[in-house]
Motif scaffolding. Structure first.
Motif, PDB file in Angstrom:
ATOM      1  N   ASP A   4      68.545  27.213  17.374  1.00  0.00           N
ATOM      2  CA  ASP A   4      68.813  28.621  17.126  1.00  0.00           C
ATOM      3  C   ASP A   4      67.470  29.300  16.859  1.00  0.00           C
ATOM      4  OD1 ASP A   4      69.667  31.107  16.363  1.00  0.00           O
ATOM      5  OD2 ASP A   4      70.928  30.424  14.703  1.00  0.00           O
ATOM      6  N   LEU A   5      67.114  30.263  17.688  1.00  0.00           N
ATOM      7  CA  LEU A   5      65.833  30.941  17.520  1.00  0.00           C
ATOM      8  C   LEU A   5      65.853  31.987  16.420  1.00  0.00           C
ATOM      9  CD1 LEU A   5      65.551  29.740  20.486  1.00  0.00           C
ATOM     10  CD2 LEU A   5      63.977  31.639  20.905  1.00  0.00           C
ATOM     11  N   ARG A   6      67.046  32.359  15.954  1.00  0.00           N
ATOM     12  CA  ARG A   6      67.143  33.502  15.047  1.00  0.00           C
ATOM     13  C   ARG A   6      66.350  33.356  13.753  1.00  0.00           C
ATOM     14  NH1 ARG A   6      73.494  34.191  14.988  1.00  0.00           N
ATOM     15  NH2 ARG A   6      73.228  31.932  15.056  1.00  0.00           N
ATOM     16  N   PRO A   7      66.351  32.200  13.089  1.00  0.00           N
ATOM     17  CA  PRO A   7      65.533  32.130  11.867  1.00  0.00           C
ATOM     18  C   PRO A   7      64.056  32.422  12.127  1.00  0.00           C
ATOM     19  CG  PRO A   7      67.108  30.328  11.919  1.00  0.00           C
ATOM     20  CD  PRO A   7      67.165  30.978  13.268  1.00  0.00           C
ATOM     21  N   ALA A   8      63.521  31.883  13.219  1.00  0.00           N
ATOM     22  CA  ALA A   8      62.102  32.099  13.528  1.00  0.00           C
ATOM     23  C   ALA A   8      61.837  33.524  13.991  1.00  0.00           C
ATOM     24  CB  ALA A   8      61.635  31.107  14.587  1.00  0.00           C
ATOM     25  N   THR A   9      62.725  34.080  14.823  1.00  0.00           N
ATOM     26  CA  THR A   9      62.501  35.454  15.292  1.00  0.00           C
ATOM     27  C   THR A   9      62.672  36.444  14.145  1.00  0.00           C
ATOM     28  OG1 THR A   9      64.811  35.617  16.060  1.00  0.00           O
ATOM     29  CG2 THR A   9      63.132  34.984  17.691  1.00  0.00           C
ATOM     30  N   SER A  10      63.554  36.143  13.204  1.00  0.00           N
ATOM     31  CA  SER A  10      63.736  37.032  12.052  1.00  0.00           C
ATOM     32  C   SER A  10      62.489  37.049  11.175  1.00  0.00           C
ATOM     33  CB  SER A  10      64.947  36.592  11.228  1.00  0.00           C
ATOM     34  OG  SER A  10      66.138  36.729  11.971  1.00  0.00           O
ATOM     35  N   VAL A  11      61.887  35.878  10.980  1.00  0.00           N
ATOM     36  CA  VAL A  11      60.649  35.804  10.209  1.00  0.00           C
ATOM     37  C   VAL A  11      59.559  36.622  10.889  1.00  0.00           C
ATOM     38  CG1 VAL A  11      58.752  34.263   9.552  1.00  0.00           C
ATOM     39  CG2 VAL A  11      61.107  33.625   9.034  1.00  0.00           C
ATOM     40  N   LEU A  12      59.404  36.426  12.195  1.00  0.00           N
ATOM     41  CA  LEU A  12      58.359  37.148  12.912  1.00  0.00           C
ATOM     42  C   LEU A  12      58.618  38.654  12.886  1.00  0.00           C
ATOM     43  CD1 LEU A  12      55.834  37.346  14.536  1.00  0.00           C
ATOM     44  CD2 LEU A  12      57.076  36.509  16.554  1.00  0.00           C
ATOM     45  N   ALA A  13      59.869  39.062  13.005  1.00  0.00           N
ATOM     46  CA  ALA A  13      60.195  40.490  12.962  1.00  0.00           C
ATOM     47  C   ALA A  13      59.762  41.111  11.632  1.00  0.00           C
ATOM     48  CB  ALA A  13      61.691  40.698  13.181  1.00  0.00           C
ATOM     49  N   GLU A  14      60.003  40.403  10.534  1.00  0.00           N
ATOM     50  CA  GLU A  14      59.596  40.920   9.229  1.00  0.00           C
ATOM     51  C   GLU A  14      58.075  40.981   9.107  1.00  0.00           C
ATOM     52  OE1 GLU A  14      61.304  42.366   6.658  1.00  0.00           O
ATOM     53  OE2 GLU A  14      62.791  42.368   8.266  1.00  0.00           O
ATOM     54  N   LEU A  15      57.403  40.003   9.678  1.00  0.00           N
ATOM     55  CA  LEU A  15      55.940  40.014   9.646  1.00  0.00           C
ATOM     56  C   LEU A  15      55.402  41.191  10.451  1.00  0.00           C
ATOM     57  CD1 LEU A  15      55.348  36.190  10.104  1.00  0.00           C
ATOM     58  CD2 LEU A  15      54.773  37.530   8.068  1.00  0.00           C
ATOM     59  N   VAL A  16      56.020  41.476  11.600  1.00  0.00           N
ATOM     60  CA  VAL A  16      55.600  42.625  12.407  1.00  0.00           C
ATOM     61  C   VAL A  16      55.729  43.905  11.592  1.00  0.00           C
ATOM     62  CG1 VAL A  16      56.244  44.056  14.384  1.00  0.00           C
ATOM     63  CG2 VAL A  16      56.092  41.571  14.658  1.00  0.00           C
ATOM     64  N   ARG A  17      56.854  44.058  10.924  1.00  0.00           N
ATOM     65  CA  ARG A  17      57.076  45.278  10.122  1.00  0.00           C
ATOM     66  C   ARG A  17      56.076  45.400   8.977  1.00  0.00           C
ATOM     67  NH1 ARG A  17      62.645  43.361  10.551  1.00  0.00           N
ATOM     68  NH2 ARG A  17      63.750  44.582  12.150  1.00  0.00           N
ATOM     69  N   SER A 142      65.341  26.964   6.480  1.00  0.00           N
ATOM     70  CA  SER A 142      65.923  27.633   7.647  1.00  0.00           C
ATOM     71  C   SER A 142      65.033  27.509   8.878  1.00  0.00           C
ATOM     72  CB  SER A 142      66.179  29.114   7.346  1.00  0.00           C
ATOM     73  OG  SER A 142      64.969  29.831   7.241  1.00  0.00           O
ATOM     74  N   LEU A 143      63.747  27.193   8.684  1.00  0.00           N
ATOM     75  CA  LEU A 143      62.825  27.055   9.812  1.00  0.00           C
ATOM     76  C   LEU A 143      62.638  25.600  10.253  1.00  0.00           C
ATOM     77  CD1 LEU A 143      59.923  29.578   9.080  1.00  0.00           C
ATOM     78  CD2 LEU A 143      61.822  29.810  10.674  1.00  0.00           C
ATOM     79  N   THR A 144      63.283  24.672   9.577  1.00  0.00           N
ATOM     80  CA  THR A 144      63.085  23.254   9.891  1.00  0.00           C
ATOM     81  C   THR A 144      63.407  22.943  11.343  1.00  0.00           C
ATOM     82  OG1 THR A 144      63.515  22.579   7.610  1.00  0.00           O
ATOM     83  CG2 THR A 144      63.745  20.896   9.308  1.00  0.00           C
ATOM     84  N   GLU A 145      64.559  23.413  11.812  1.00  0.00           N
ATOM     85  CA  GLU A 145      64.952  23.132  13.196  1.00  0.00           C
ATOM     86  C   GLU A 145      63.935  23.697  14.187  1.00  0.00           C
ATOM     87  OE1 GLU A 145      69.075  23.346  15.636  1.00  0.00           O
ATOM     88  OE2 GLU A 145      68.325  25.284  14.947  1.00  0.00           O
ATOM     89  N   ALA A 146      63.467  24.917  13.951  1.00  0.00           N
ATOM     90  CA  ALA A 146      62.489  25.528  14.843  1.00  0.00           C
ATOM     91  C   ALA A 146      61.181  24.742  14.834  1.00  0.00           C
ATOM     92  CB  ALA A 146      62.234  26.977  14.434  1.00  0.00           C
ATOM     93  N   LEU A 147      60.726  24.343  13.643  1.00  0.00           N
ATOM     94  CA  LEU A 147      59.493  23.575  13.544  1.00  0.00           C
ATOM     95  C   LEU A 147      59.613  22.237  14.258  1.00  0.00           C
ATOM     96  CD1 LEU A 147      58.519  24.313   9.842  1.00  0.00           C
ATOM     97  CD2 LEU A 147      57.190  24.941  11.865  1.00  0.00           C
ATOM     98  N   GLU A 148      60.737  21.561  14.079  1.00  0.00           N
ATOM     99  CA  GLU A 148      60.935  20.265  14.734  1.00  0.00           C
ATOM    100  C   GLU A 148      60.996  20.419  16.244  1.00  0.00           C
ATOM    101  OE1 GLU A 148      64.473  18.847  12.852  1.00  0.00           O
ATOM    102  OE2 GLU A 148      63.386  17.960  11.143  1.00  0.00           O
ATOM    103  N   THR A 149      61.680  21.458  16.714  1.00  0.00           N
ATOM    104  CA  THR A 149      61.778  21.702  18.157  1.00  0.00           C
ATOM    105  C   THR A 149      60.401  21.983  18.744  1.00  0.00           C
ATOM    106  OG1 THR A 149      64.022  22.589  17.966  1.00  0.00           O
ATOM    107  CG2 THR A 149      62.769  23.215  19.928  1.00  0.00           C
ATOM    108  N   ALA A 150      59.653  22.867  18.088  1.00  0.00           N
ATOM    109  CA  ALA A 150      58.325  23.212  18.575  1.00  0.00           C
ATOM    110  C   ALA A 150      57.396  22.001  18.540  1.00  0.00           C
ATOM    111  CB  ALA A 150      57.741  24.349  17.736  1.00  0.00           C
ATOM    112  N   TYR A 151      57.436  21.252  17.443  1.00  0.00           N
ATOM    113  CA  TYR A 151      56.551  20.089  17.315  1.00  0.00           C
ATOM    114  C   TYR A 151      56.846  19.051  18.392  1.00  0.00           C
ATOM    115  CZ  TYR A 151      54.198  16.028  15.385  1.00  0.00           C
ATOM    116  OH  TYR A 151      53.395  14.926  15.228  1.00  0.00           O
TER     117      TYR A 151
END
Length: 198
Positions: A4-17, A142-151
């Protein structure tokens, strides 16, 4: 199971703001890009990877243009979070991860393209955070899955290209085995986890 990309995209969206106007010319750890150029790159990769997920292929084959701050415009704080949400939605259906798709001017397995999208969002999120003095929640469960997928994806690429992958990332940097997964991912992509603006 598909990530699920949403946890990572949500983090990045907040950083952009959270980026201030007076930070747009600041340096980032992303190949010498300024913050504004990195934001433009994030904008472009969102469109390319969204098209890859939905199979609504672009005439440019999903190639990312050279980052250009002049394209950023004035609505980027709203536009980029919206595009990040579209990116997450594009890869939400399990069918998006099946077969092949088009990105970077070529065709590749959808699983690889989706994992690459996750890596882009996570790594550029970290770059934007450290460049603008914002915290990056690399230890958030919440970012564990994204980190594992990317790694896992980056590791497979590095195994085939141990001296770096032109157009993707540079030669890996050594990171202790006991380091957090985010640091290990950054090291594999040729980033120094301790980078800070000078």
């Amino acid at each position: 199971m598909t990530p699920d990309l949403r946890p990572a995209t949500s983090v990045l969206a907040e950083l952009v703001r959270g980026v201030r106007d007076n930070q747009l010319d600041a340096p980032t750890p992303c190949g010498g890009l300024t913050v504004a150029e990195l934001l433009d790159h994030i904008d472009s990769l969102c469109m390319a990877f969204t098209a890859a997920g939905t199979r609504e292929f672009r005439t440019d084959g999903g190639r990312a243009p050279v980052p250009d701050a002049s394209r950023l415009g004035t609505d980027w704080r709203d536009r980029l979070p919206a595009r990040l949400d579209e990116l997450a939605q594009a890869w939400r259906p399990s069918i998006a991860w099946v077969g092949t798709t088009q990105i970077g001017g070529g065709e590749l397995p959808a699983q690889a393209a989706g994992a690459s999208a996750v890596d882009e969002v996570v790594v550029h999120g970290w770059e934007l955070a450290v460049a603008t003095g914002q915290p990056f929640p690399g230890g958030d469960p919440s970012l564990t899955e994204a980190l594992e997928t990317a790694y896992d994806w980056v590791r497979s690429v590095v195994e085939q290209n141990p001296d770096g992958s032109p157009g993707l990332f540079g030669p890996p940097l050594p990171v202790p085995d006991h380091a957090p997964l985010l640091d290990q991912l950054l090291g594999l992509t040729g980033r120094y986890p301790g980078w800070r603006p000078t």
